[in-house]
Design a protein around this motif. Sequence first.
Motif, PDB file in Angstrom:
ATOM      1  N   PRO A 238       0.893 -11.021  14.810  1.00 25.86           N
ATOM      2  CA  PRO A 238       0.544  -9.737  15.422  1.00 25.86           C
ATOM      3  C   PRO A 238      -0.261  -8.844  14.489  1.00 25.86           C
ATOM      4  N   SER A 239      -0.931  -7.881  15.077  1.00 27.31           N
ATOM      5  CA  SER A 239      -1.718  -6.920  14.317  1.00 27.31           C
ATOM      6  C   SER A 239      -0.830  -6.196  13.317  1.00 27.31           C
ATOM      7  N   GLY A 240      -1.321  -6.053  12.093  1.00 28.06           N
ATOM      8  CA  GLY A 240      -0.559  -5.340  11.077  1.00 28.06           C
ATOM      9  C   GLY A 240       0.460  -6.191  10.361  1.00 28.06           C
TER      10      GLY A 240
ATOM     11  N   SER B  42      -4.895 -10.161   7.235  1.00 26.85           N
ATOM     12  CA  SER B  42      -6.103  -9.835   6.482  1.00 26.85           C
ATOM     13  C   SER B  42      -5.784  -9.611   5.012  1.00 26.85           C
TER      14      SER B  42
ATOM     15  N   GLU C 176      -8.231  -7.580  -2.483  1.00 29.89           N
ATOM     16  CA  GLU C 176      -7.051  -6.747  -2.700  1.00 29.89           C
ATOM     17  C   GLU C 176      -6.320  -7.283  -3.921  1.00 29.89           C
TER      18      GLU C 176
ATOM     19  N   ASN D  62       4.201   1.131   1.917  1.00 27.41           N
ATOM     20  CA  ASN D  62       4.073   0.115   2.951  1.00 27.41           C
ATOM     21  C   ASN D  62       4.062  -1.272   2.309  1.00 27.41           C
TER      22      ASN D  62
ATOM     23  N   GLY E 134      -0.178  -8.429   8.216  1.00 27.71           N
ATOM     24  CA  GLY E 134      -0.614  -8.699   6.849  1.00 27.71           C
ATOM     25  C   GLY E 134      -1.545  -9.893   6.710  1.00 27.71           C
TER      26      GLY E 134
ATOM     27  N   PHE F 178       0.886  -1.172   0.000  1.00 25.63           N
ATOM     28  CA  PHE F 178       0.000   0.000   0.000  1.00 25.63           C
ATOM     29  C   PHE F 178       0.916   1.211   0.000  1.00 25.63           C
TER      30      PHE F 178
HETATM   31  N1  LIG Z   1      -6.630  -0.561   2.307  1.00 23.29           N
HETATM   32  C1  LIG Z   1      -5.444  -0.278   2.883  1.00 23.29           C
HETATM   33  N2  LIG Z   1      -4.803   0.864   2.570  1.00 23.29           N
HETATM   34  C2  LIG Z   1      -3.591   1.155   3.122  1.00 23.29           C
HETATM   35  N3  LIG Z   1      -2.965   0.368   4.001  1.00 23.29           N
HETATM   36  C3  LIG Z   1      -3.563  -0.781   4.364  1.00 23.29           C
HETATM   37  C4  LIG Z   1      -4.837  -1.161   3.831  1.00 23.29           C
HETATM   38  N4  LIG Z   1      -5.188  -2.344   4.373  1.00 23.29           N
HETATM   39  C5  LIG Z   1      -4.189  -2.683   5.208  1.00 23.29           C
HETATM   40  N5  LIG Z   1      -3.198  -1.756   5.205  1.00 23.29           N
HETATM   41  C6  LIG Z   1      -1.971  -1.825   5.974  1.00 23.29           C
HETATM   42  O1  LIG Z   1      -1.374  -3.069   5.747  1.00 23.29           O
HETATM   43  C7  LIG Z   1      -0.780  -3.569   6.925  1.00 23.29           C
HETATM   44  C8  LIG Z   1      -1.322  -4.950   7.207  1.00 23.29           C
HETATM   45  O2  LIG Z   1      -2.692  -4.868   7.479  1.00 23.29           O
HETATM   46  P1  LIG Z   1      -3.579  -6.160   7.721  1.00 23.29           P
HETATM   47  O3  LIG Z   1      -3.402  -7.098   6.590  1.00 23.29           O
HETATM   48  O4  LIG Z   1      -4.946  -5.681   7.987  1.00 23.29           O
HETATM   49  O5  LIG Z   1      -2.919  -6.752   9.029  1.00 23.29           O
HETATM   50  P2  LIG Z   1      -3.528  -7.795  10.067  1.00 23.29           P
HETATM   51  O6  LIG Z   1      -4.809  -8.308   9.518  1.00 23.29           O
HETATM   52  O7  LIG Z   1      -2.478  -8.826  10.212  1.00 23.29           O
HETATM   53  O8  LIG Z   1      -3.728  -7.033  11.328  1.00 23.29           O
HETATM   54  C9  LIG Z   1      -1.091  -2.564   8.026  1.00 23.29           C
HETATM   55  O9  LIG Z   1       0.058  -1.778   8.214  1.00 23.29           O
HETATM   56  C10 LIG Z   1      -2.194  -1.738   7.467  1.00 23.29           C
HETATM   57  O10 LIG Z   1      -2.096  -0.420   7.926  1.00 23.29           O
END
Ligand SMILES: Nc1ncnc2c1ncn2[C@@H]1O[C@H](COP(=O)(O)OP(=O)(O)O)[C@@H](O)[C@H]1O
Lengths: 277, 277
Positions: A39-41, A45, A55, A18, A43, A15
């Motif tokens: 951990p949260s963030g 999801s 995505e 990132n 990746g 993203f």
């Molecule tokens: N639509 C988006 N736009 C920008 N950044 C995103 C988006 N979705 C997720 N991110 C970023 O991607 C990273 C991983 O997110 P995510 O996959 O939701 O992590 P998890 O589910 O493991 O908590 C995070 O840093 C989040 O901020």
Amino acid sequence: MSRPEVRIKDLHKSFGDNHVLRGIDLEIAQGEVVCVIGPSGSGKSTLLRCVNLLEEPGAGKVFVGGCEVTDPDVDIDAVRRRIGMVFQQFNLFPHLSVTGNLTLPQRRVLRRGKAESARIAAEHLARVGLSEKADAFPAALSGGQQQRVAIARALAMGPEVMLFDEPTSALDPELVGEVLAVMRMLADEGMTMMVVTHEMTFAREVADRVVFMDGGVIVEEGRPEQVVTAPRHERTRHFLSRLLDPAMAEVEPERPQGAGGDGPSPKRPPDPGLPDR
Amino acid sequence: MADTDMPVQPRRTGLTIRQRRRLSRGAQYVVFVAVVALVAVTADWGRLQNQFAQPDIARQLFPDIITVALKNTVLYTLSGFVVGLVLGMVVALMRLSSVGPYRWLASVYIEIFRGLPALLIFIFVGTGVPLAFPSVQYPGGIYGKVAVALGLVSAAYMAETIRAGIQAVPKGQTEAARSLGFSPARTMVSIVLPQAFRIILPPLTNELVLLFKDSSLVLFLGVTLEQRELAKFGNDLASTTANSTPILVAGLCYLLVTIPLSLVVRRMESRARREIR
Ligand SMILES: Nc1ncnc2c1ncn2[C@@H]1O[C@H](COP(=O)(O)OP(=O)(O)O)[C@@H](O)[C@H]1O
Ligand SMILES: [Mg+2]
């Protein structure tokens, strides 16, 4: 192992600057249940959402049931019909009754007839134990009931794979069990499942494999008892210890910054995951 | 109302907060009664009744004021509303389009037509267009002309309202629909728009009430006796009878429609609130 139902090859996703997924390779066999933790963030999801192309991956390939999802010419709507997805926030359609939530997708997407879709809807509502709520609206249901309807809605499309993104994280603790029970039933029936969860008991008892992700890569994977009870990597150990006993996390002292601040706040566990039960 | 943030301590006046509140409410009643009494005493009721409430003249207005004038007002309004809704929907979807020129065109349309007085648009539609395109005929004669004029007036406002409604539908709804295999268009029609319209029902009805009143501008298009609507009808008869009673009756006819409309909307709003969350 039978042929892979889901195959993910060197998947990358960013993203902006990132770099969220940094080369994921993962295969899920038919009928296999894989739990993804981390951990949260990290990746999780994003990985799940790349499987049904909610995505768009930056690079790499994803195959589901032998069909390449990432092929630019693929009929993505046709592929998605074979992949059920359950969200943390349920995402039921609030303007439709429970039955409407199950029949509308069948009728509009699969072009099933009125009677047939109603029959299939009733079947799946019965499976998740919610026949008596058929005419209720989502707002009248508890979180656990809503999530079970969401699962039934996905199942009514006859998917080959089910993706779960923290399906119990938005639930009150006493409602988690009913949703996990439905997922366990699905697993026992041989559904191929990819589950992002913090429910370690579920992972240990139901999953065939646990995958630990951190920083956009798979750090380790293996049999649940191996990953959960005897992790090989320090990062996995650290994550699991904080997950299993959030009360043990230590306050990381913060320098007081400016007057009137909130003061140092205790370091929270990575995700509001519920402790082992 | 004004004294909600009074300090808890009694003030120098020695009055408690409750006493002060009671005093302030009493003062408001006194002002209200005084204003009503002043108006009642100073108005010349006899002359008013002579000019505005002559039963004989009022009786002459029926049934034409209903069967012709009110009927035409309703027809003009509804046809304008339908055109405005369709055009507004197109403009709203263009505003949200991924195609740059569409977004740009929609913004230009909205800015131009929100900035112009309705009267100018009526004159433009009534005389400008036939002058520029002599071969073009409005379908449905005067009704077509009014529908286009009122439609152009209202579409710009409706487009902004509809766009806001679409954007107020949570993203998870679209994701759930897409994950079930809905195409983007199907998602919009079956899932997003029904929810958006519940959200924007009140502002859309406001627009209908505004159009109901704007339909009086039809008189600038030149209408036959049979095509007159409430305002022109009332005004015409006021000059032939040299009395303003027709104006009052026409006004009551407007209220006869707009007040029940508001009541119906309030009912729908509270029902929607019960169903969604
Ligand atoms: N639509 C988006 N736009 C920008 N950044 C995103 C988006 N979705 C997720 N991110 C970023 O991607 C990273 C991983 O997110 P995510 O996959 O939701 O992590 P998890 O589910 O493991 O908590 C995070 O840093 C989040 O901020
Ligand atoms: Mg997540």
